[in-house]
Design a protein around this motif. Structure first.
Motif, mmCIF file in Angstrom:
data_model
loop_
_atom_site.group_PDB
_atom_site.id
_atom_site.type_symbol
_atom_site.label_atom_id
_atom_site.label_comp_id
_atom_site.label_asym_id
_atom_site.label_seq_id
_atom_site.Cartn_x
_atom_site.Cartn_y
_atom_site.Cartn_z
ATOM 1 N N UNK B 194 0.843 -1.207 0.000
ATOM 2 C CA UNK B 194 0.000 0.000 0.000
ATOM 3 C C UNK B 194 0.870 1.245 0.000
ATOM 4 N N UNK B 195 1.888 1.226 0.839
ATOM 5 C CA UNK B 195 2.786 2.378 0.947
ATOM 6 C C UNK B 195 3.405 2.721 -0.421
ATOM 7 N N UNK B 196 3.867 1.678 -1.088
ATOM 8 C CA UNK B 196 4.511 1.913 -2.395
ATOM 9 C C UNK B 196 3.513 2.343 -3.469
ATOM 10 N N UNK B 197 2.327 1.759 -3.447
ATOM 11 C CA UNK B 197 1.305 2.184 -4.417
ATOM 12 C C UNK B 197 0.929 3.653 -4.188
ATOM 13 N N UNK B 198 0.761 3.998 -2.924
ATOM 14 C CA UNK B 198 0.371 5.386 -2.611
ATOM 15 C C UNK B 198 1.475 6.351 -3.038
ATOM 16 N N UNK B 199 2.714 5.921 -2.805
ATOM 17 C CA UNK B 199 3.856 6.784 -3.180
ATOM 18 C C UNK B 199 3.870 7.123 -4.662
ATOM 19 N N UNK B 200 3.433 6.195 -5.497
ATOM 20 C CA UNK B 200 3.442 6.457 -6.945
ATOM 21 C C UNK B 200 2.061 6.958 -7.420
ATOM 22 N N UNK B 201 1.269 7.403 -6.486
ATOM 23 C CA UNK B 201 0.010 8.054 -6.841
ATOM 24 C C UNK B 201 -1.160 7.119 -7.065
ATOM 25 N N UNK B 202 -0.980 5.864 -6.751
ATOM 26 C CA UNK B 202 -2.100 4.913 -6.905
ATOM 27 C C UNK B 202 -2.787 4.765 -5.550
#
Lengths: 244, 455
Positions: B194-202
């Protein structure tokens, strides 16, 4: 095959009718009781399951251990029939565990919090009874149990089927027994008729069955002997009759 | 405890292995893995408990660990690969004389990834087989149901080692004290994804999950991770445990199509997750589809590859989290050792617990077998530290002596009263040229997913 005497035809129809009315009344009373009791029992079971989940999983909820909570409700699921569901809402009415596949029905996800017993229709899934039980008097959320009304109906129909068969068999046995008893009662009359015809035709008067009739000590025997007396009075010279 | 006969095990022959095996049904001497199925099935029907040499799973010549895992059914690949990885290491240990002169053996039962058989198997392992410890279980719904048994038999000091699940119940009270974990938790895996998806705007993240304790565990992890960003799940759908690859999951895809998430996190096993990936891409839901380590990455990819002429069309959207490093990263000493042992020992599937009706082709290398290998390596270290006279009561103290232990994967392992999980690191992988490779650049990957969806 039992032959029904003309004399007792109405009697036997009356007996069948009476048994029918008794059987029907009995069936109505029994089936109504089954319907009422099973519906109540199913609802009570659902409430008990909801209560059991609510009371036994307080620690799990407080620890936010949702996987254990899910495991517990999965274990309870087989108790709800082939199409039952369980879902648990937290204090904010958010669903935190459920057993729906492929998703939480919109009727539930968009509904206001429910209490007690309600009836619900879920698109594509059917009609349900839904019972709810609060967790920690509601501050920990609520447990909701959905029981398929079709499952309840099937259960009731099955129980009714179990009752109807014995009733139907009892009814048939009673009719056969009634026919047999009426026939038993009618047999001396038939023998009397046979004897009277024999006397009138002056043929086969001394058949063994007539002899048996003449020695009977009941009303049929009395009547037979009376016929014999009338026959001798009418024709004192007739042969083949031995006065009894 | 009887005197050890270490000389007997310096060079174990097939005969001594089978002789040792005769004590237990379904017990596989790890060195016997190359025996044929027929030979295995001819093993003695005597039980270990009836053999007076054994005391709580320990004899002069063996230490018996008990396993209940999925060796049949749609998730059998997980149990089989985890077992094979463990075997690769244990076989090597046994070929060198075992631990303090005792071979490490496994008593195996198949639970088909179903809770009730897992409970029954565990009861047998504890009460009838009286194994030394439980090791290498597979799955959250199974382990979650087994944990109360450990508490029930706590006076006999049974412990569960390194289950193949990242769920919370064996990581926290009331059952935490009865288990030791090696792998990172699902919370850490889902949190990282989740953290990584959020970081790339997803930020619009949906969750597809198995309708059971495992799915709920991952769902809860995603929910928690999203809440840290004040976000909520955008769509969720479930499937029934045991769903086969041949099943249609279009209904679930339709739910997500309505909500249009930017990414989907799947909490499932490989057959259902592969079916979901197939139906999602076919249905136009072309967003990154993430899977947790439990999925069995190679098994998932194989299903897609075996059934499509152009598997990249699907695999380009895959992003899988792992709890062990890539088995291709031979710069790591532990991975090198795994690679060497898998080649040298060539562990096969446990033929006596798998089904002849279910074909299964093992993988040369896999994340799951690497995890099994590391589990076995750490278990051996623990058994070594217990000393020459092992007792169940002594296990926990031995585990707590492990501080900053290097398993050769670039992350050390430590245990204490409050820390019963060895590793914390989560790795991310994507598919390139038909195999999983490390994902280091999330922004580039996100752009690639967008581009792939557009094309």
């Amino acid at each position: 095959m039992i032959k029904i005497t003309r004399l007792f035809q109405w009697t036997i129809f009356g007996v069948i009718g009476l048994f029918g009315i008794l059987g029907f009344a009995n069936a109505i009373v029994t089936l109504t009781a089954i319907d009422r009791d099973l519906t109540r029992e199913t609802r009570e079971n659902s409430q008990n399951i909801a209560k059991a989940i609510a009371d036994s999983n307080v620690d799990i909820l407080l620890n936010s251990d949702l996987s254990t909570l899910q495991s517990r409700i999965d274990q309870m699921l087989p108790l709800l029939g082939s199409n039952g569901y369980i879902y648990i809402t937290d204090e904010h009415n958010e669903i935190i565990a459920h057993t729906f596949v492929p998703n939480i029905p919109e009727e539930i996800s968009s509904s206001e919090p429910t209490e007690g017993l309600i009836e619900r229709t879920l698109k594509g899934k059917g009609d349900f009874f839904e019972v709810s039980h609060p967790i920690l008097a509601g501050v920990g959320g609520n447990v909701h149990i959905l029981i398929d009304q079709d499952d309840v109906s099937l259960l009731i129909q099955s129980a009714m089927g179990n009752q109807v068969w014995p009733l139907a068999i009892t009814f048939l046995v009673a009719i056969v027994l009634g026919l047999f008893l009426v026939n038993l009662a009618a047999r001396p009359i038939q023998q009397l008729l046979h004897y009277a015809v024999a006397l009138a035709k002056k043929e086969n008067v001394d058949e063994p069955q007539n002899e048996k009739l003449l020695v009977r000590k009941d009303e049929a025997g009395d009547l037979a002997r009376l016929y014999q007396y009338f026959a001798l009075v009418a024709d004192p010279n007739r042969s083949g009759i031995e006065a009894k | 405890m009887k005197t050890k006969k270490t000389d007997r095990f310096t060079n174990p022959t097939r005969r001594t292995i089978v002789k040792g095996l005769a004590a237990t049904p379904l017990v596989l001497a790890l060195g016997a893995n190359k025996l044929g199925a027929q030979e295995l099935s001819q093993m003695s029907s005597n039980t270990q408990s009836s053999n007076s040499e054994f005391v709580n799973g320990v004899s002069d010549s063996q230490i018996v660990l008990g396993t209940s895992a999925a060796f049949t059914g749609p998730s059998r690949g997980l149990g089989i690969e985890l077992y094979r990885g463990a075997m690769a290491y244990f076989q090597d240990v046994n070929s060198k004389g075992g631990v303090h002169g005792r071979e490490i053996t496994l008593t195996l039962y198949d639970d088909g990834y179903q809770p009730d058989p897992a409970v029954n198997n565990t009861t047998k392992l504890m009460r009838d087989d009286k194994v030394f410890a439980l090791f290498g279980y597979v799955g959250t719904p199974t382990v979650t149901r087994v944990l109360p048994l450990l508490k029930k038999f706590q006076e006999e000091s049974f412990l569960l080692f390194f289950p193949f699940t990242g769920a919370q119940p064996q990581r926290q009270l009331p059952y935490g004290p009865f288990a030791f974990n090696l792998r990172a938790s699902y919370r850490q895996e889902t949190g990282g994804l989740v953290e990584n998806f959020v970081k790339v705007g997803r930020e619009k993240i949906g969750v597809f999950y198995q309708a059971d304790a495992y799915g709920r565990s991952g769902w809860a992890g995603c929910r928690e991770a999203l809440s840290k960003h004040n976000l909520k799940m955008v769509g969720e759908a479930t499937y029934t445990r045991g769903t086969q690859y041949t099943a249609s999951l279009k209904e679930q895809v339709e739910w997500f199509m309505r909500d249009k998430p930017d990414a989907i996190v799947c909490i499932g096993a490989y057959a259902a997750c592969a079916a979901f990936l197939r139906d999602a891409v076919d249905g136009g839901l072309q967003v990154p589809i993430a899977n947790l380590s439990f999925v069995g990455s190679e098994n998932l990819l194989k299903l897609i590859t075996d059934t499509h002429d152009n598997p990249e069309q699907y695999s380009q959207f895959l992003v899988n989290s792992q709890v062990v490093p890539s088995y291709n990263d031979l710069s790591l000493e532990g991975v090198q050792q795994y690679d060497e042992f898998m080649t040298k020992n060539a562990p096969s599937a446990p033929s006596h617990v798998t089904s002849k009706d279910e074909e299964y082709k093992t993988f040369d290398r896999s994340f799951v077998s690497l995890e099994g290998f590391l589990n076995a390596k750490l278990m051996t270290e623990i058994l070594t530290r217990i000393g020459p006279e092992p007792t169940r009561e002594g296990i926990e103290d031995a585990v707590f002596t492990i501080q900053d232990l290097d398993l050769g994967i670039g992350e050390t392992v430590s245990f204490n009263e409050d820390r019963r999980q060895g590793l914390d690191r989560v790795y991310y992988t994507i598919v390139e040229n038909g195999s999983f490779v490390p994902l280091n650049e999330w922004t580039a990957a996100s752009n690639a997913w967008t581009e792939a969806a557009g094309s």
